[in-house]
Enzyme design. Structure first.
Site, PDB file in Angstrom:
ATOM      1  N   HIS B 229      17.202   6.125  -6.033  1.00 27.16           N
ATOM      2  CA  HIS B 229      17.371   7.130  -4.976  1.00 27.16           C
ATOM      3  C   HIS B 229      17.477   8.504  -5.639  1.00 27.16           C
ATOM      4  O   HIS B 229      16.499   8.999  -6.191  1.00 27.16           O
ATOM      5  CB  HIS B 229      18.590   6.735  -4.145  1.00 27.16           C
ATOM      6  CG  HIS B 229      18.772   7.485  -2.869  1.00 27.16           C
ATOM      7  ND1 HIS B 229      17.828   8.332  -2.362  1.00 27.16           N
ATOM      8  CD2 HIS B 229      19.805   7.498  -1.975  1.00 27.16           C
ATOM      9  CE1 HIS B 229      18.277   8.840  -1.228  1.00 27.16           C
ATOM     10  NE2 HIS B 229      19.476   8.354  -0.973  1.00 27.16           N
ATOM     11  N   HIS B 268       6.222   6.807  -2.405  1.00 25.61           N
ATOM     12  CA  HIS B 268       7.414   6.847  -1.560  1.00 25.61           C
ATOM     13  C   HIS B 268       7.254   5.762  -0.506  1.00 25.61           C
ATOM     14  O   HIS B 268       6.142   5.527  -0.026  1.00 25.61           O
ATOM     15  CB  HIS B 268       7.515   8.232  -0.890  1.00 25.61           C
ATOM     16  CG  HIS B 268       8.847   8.503  -0.265  1.00 25.61           C
ATOM     17  ND1 HIS B 268       9.187   8.017   0.968  1.00 25.61           N
ATOM     18  CD2 HIS B 268       9.917   9.192  -0.716  1.00 25.61           C
ATOM     19  CE1 HIS B 268      10.425   8.429   1.270  1.00 25.61           C
ATOM     20  NE2 HIS B 268      10.895   9.131   0.260  1.00 25.61           N
ATOM     21  N   ASP B 322      10.838  14.476  -5.753  1.00 25.35           N
ATOM     22  CA  ASP B 322      11.506  14.455  -7.055  1.00 25.35           C
ATOM     23  C   ASP B 322      10.616  14.976  -8.178  1.00 25.35           C
ATOM     24  O   ASP B 322      11.092  15.249  -9.276  1.00 25.35           O
ATOM     25  CB  ASP B 322      11.926  13.019  -7.411  1.00 25.35           C
ATOM     26  CG  ASP B 322      12.880  12.447  -6.389  1.00 25.35           C
ATOM     27  OD1 ASP B 322      13.826  13.162  -6.011  1.00 25.35           O
ATOM     28  OD2 ASP B 322      12.677  11.297  -5.957  1.00 25.35           O
TER      29      ASP B 322
END
Lengths: 385, 385
Positions: B229, B268, B322
């Site tokens: 995460h 994702h 990210d």
């Protein structure tokens, strides 16, 4: 697009994920219709009669009853793991005197994790060894919290005492007699696991991001703290305190029924029959409250049970595990605010076992929400609002 | 019995609750196919262009854009709530120098909750006021952790600075220039909410036992800490560090593809198109890394993106949020280990908003597990094992 569209608009779904299957497990099973609870295949009545909390914890962690040498080894590990780093005690010193005891416990375990240099090792061996360590240390932290609340220093663990006797010793500063220790041990057995309850699920959800065992257990404590979960046994005690004596039970229950007041310690989302844990604790409550000169607590509870079952038994409303546990802990002289930490001292075995089982074949928990809001709002500059 | 039987044996179910609906929400929506993200109806591109993190937090908490006076009032509250009790600083002093920064953050928020005498007030007003307080204080705690890790004292918040500029000041001890503060502010806007992600879900699950806001947010932090995460942006940075320079990207990616090595910051579970947050952060990364003399980071990332999309774009593998955030934070001189705490400083707005929304019509999260273990094990006395 079709597969996405189901997440916009309104949809049928189970509130609170009731009845939704989240995973497979060999940890335990709750048959709510039959009022049956098993851990790893063993009926809770058998475990309560023959097992110990240490052995039951081994069973939950490793899936089988230990041999004598396995149990000796496990108990020795628990004894060795009782001490907590001084940093944990120092953090508890900051919060435990005044905070909600579950907020203190949550903090203590969080600090414990922060101080463990192995916390990030994602191997199952490490999860297991932290699990065993936490079974030992949860009792030490709960004991220290109990002492700080009384303005006293923590009691050092006594390696000569078994887990539960030592736990009572660290809370009360006195070594319990064998029967008192046995009754507490049975209570810890009964609270150790219970299907996919909210705190266990919280631990698993947190673990599923591959955070770490301490993060998972911190979340379990955070969840158990809630009034709809672990806090319920404290509310039973407050209710009994409010009623005051056995002769006032009938009028109080009649009034509660008439005004649809919530009856604490009755009914359960899963059990529609008598909760087997309440059967066992009810019997122990009768004996132990008498032994500790607090038979009044049992008498009140029993009278209340009879009245409520007469009114609601047909609808599947029976006492649950929270109903009698408080009478026992109160008889031991334990402050009501400590009941939920005691629950955690037991449930850690279930949390650890189910977290280990889940992360072994891990999949991140990530459900969806149905979006019921606006789709295309236009940003309005401040001057035009 | 039939309705219980479904919980014994083996069953079809969605691992990780993928695609399962857990609740309704008006907070925000992720359209993974179209690569679209909205908060309360507003497209993320509009918010990133026109809004601020403070205004976006107001939007997430209250469901509408504030008027000037509402925003002024909200910003003033945030400024007033920045300071944390000395007990929180004392607890951080114990852990923050050596612990995983997310373990420190988890501990800091847990202590904050332990010290708040209003933590148990279950009114929505109280949840909201704690939510606002935590938006302010999460930045202060993350700033203090940053300083303790460097062996320095925490920097007191500066009431003359806006939220994000003050956050950078508390981390670095230097007031940022306007463009640097704006880029960080945009990054906080982009990370503030993202559907039912694992940490948000963790917060909601814990809140659903009617524990308290601090317990819920502690669980959110505990979950975000995980490598699946929040930890992902740190791993992107480690990957770029490992590659070392732009001329080595091609060979590294070819090798990673050949050996099926995991590519950090790509793909994702929800997005099968380009993550809009990565689009925005990629553009800012180009400019800000240049401004801070770290264009090498952007060049490596961009080269890697092109290579990976050429190989996997058809399969829906694109950079996610990210991928570029770390290049920006690194350009600001922020240590990689602090990236996930920065994520938390933003996501607190989403956590708080969704917890408040959920507890307003609360239902305890309690799914079921399918029991696949033994049903009728007989307890065998120790002597016979």
């Amino acid at each position: 697009m079709a597969e996405q569209k189901q997440f916009v608009g309104q949809a049928e779904f189970a509130k609170g994920l009731e009845g939704v299957i989240a995973c497979e497990s060999t940890m335990g099973y709750v048959d709510g219709k039959e009022g049956k609870l098993i851990y790893r295949g063993y009926d809770i009545f058998e475990l309560a009669e023959h097992s110990t909390f240490e052995e039951t914890s081994y069973l939950l962690l490793f899936g089988k009853l230990p041999s004598q040498s396995e149990l000796d080894d496990f108990k020795q590990k628990l004894v060795q793991q009782r001490a907590v780093p001084k940093e944990v005690i120092n953090a508890l010193k900051i919060v435990a005197k005044t905070a909600h005891p579950m907020a203190s416990l949550r903090t203590g375990v969080s600090v414990l994790g922060a101080m463990d240099k192995n916390a990030e090792d994602e191997s199952i061996e490490n999860y297991t060894s932290i699990g065993i360590s936490l079974i030992a240390k949860m009792a030490t932290i709960a004991g220290a919290i109990t002492r700080f609340r009384k303005g006293k220093k923590p009691v050092d663990p006594d390696p000569k005492l078994d887990h539960t006797a030592n736990f009572l010793y660290m809370m009360n500063g006195q070594k319990p007699d064998d029967y008192t220790a046995r009754v507490m041990d049975v209570s810890l057995i009964l609270h150790a696991d219970h299907g996919m309850n909210a705190s266990t699920f919280s631990s698993m959800v947190v673990a599923s991001s591959m955070s770490d065992m301490y993060s998972a257990i911190t979340a379990g404590i955070a969840s158990l703290k809630g009034s709809l979960h672990g806090g319920a046994n404290e509310q039973v005690m407050h209710m009994l305190d409010e009623i005051g004596s056995v002769d006032k039970v009938d009028a109080w229950v009649d009034d509660a029924i008439a005004t649809k007041k919530k009856l604490m310690g009755f009914g359960h989302r899963v059990y529609k029959a008598y909760d087997p844990r309440a059967t066992i604790l009810g019997e122990y409550s009768q004996k132990i409250t008498e032994a500790h000169g607090r038979k009044d607590l049992y008498d009140m509870a029993k009278r209340m049970e009879d009245k409520v079952i007469a009114a609601y038994g047909e609808r599947g409303i029976f006492p649950n595990v929270d109903f009698y546990s408080g009478t026992i802990y109160s008889a031991f002289g334990i402050e009501t605010a400590l009941f939920t930490p005691i629950f955690a001292v037991s449930r850690i075995s279930g949390w650890a076992g189910r977290v280990i089982e889940y992360v072994t074949e891990n999949r991140l928990f990530r459900p969806r929400a149905v979006y019921t809001g606006e789709m295309e709002a236009k940003y309005v500059p401040m001057a035009q609002r």
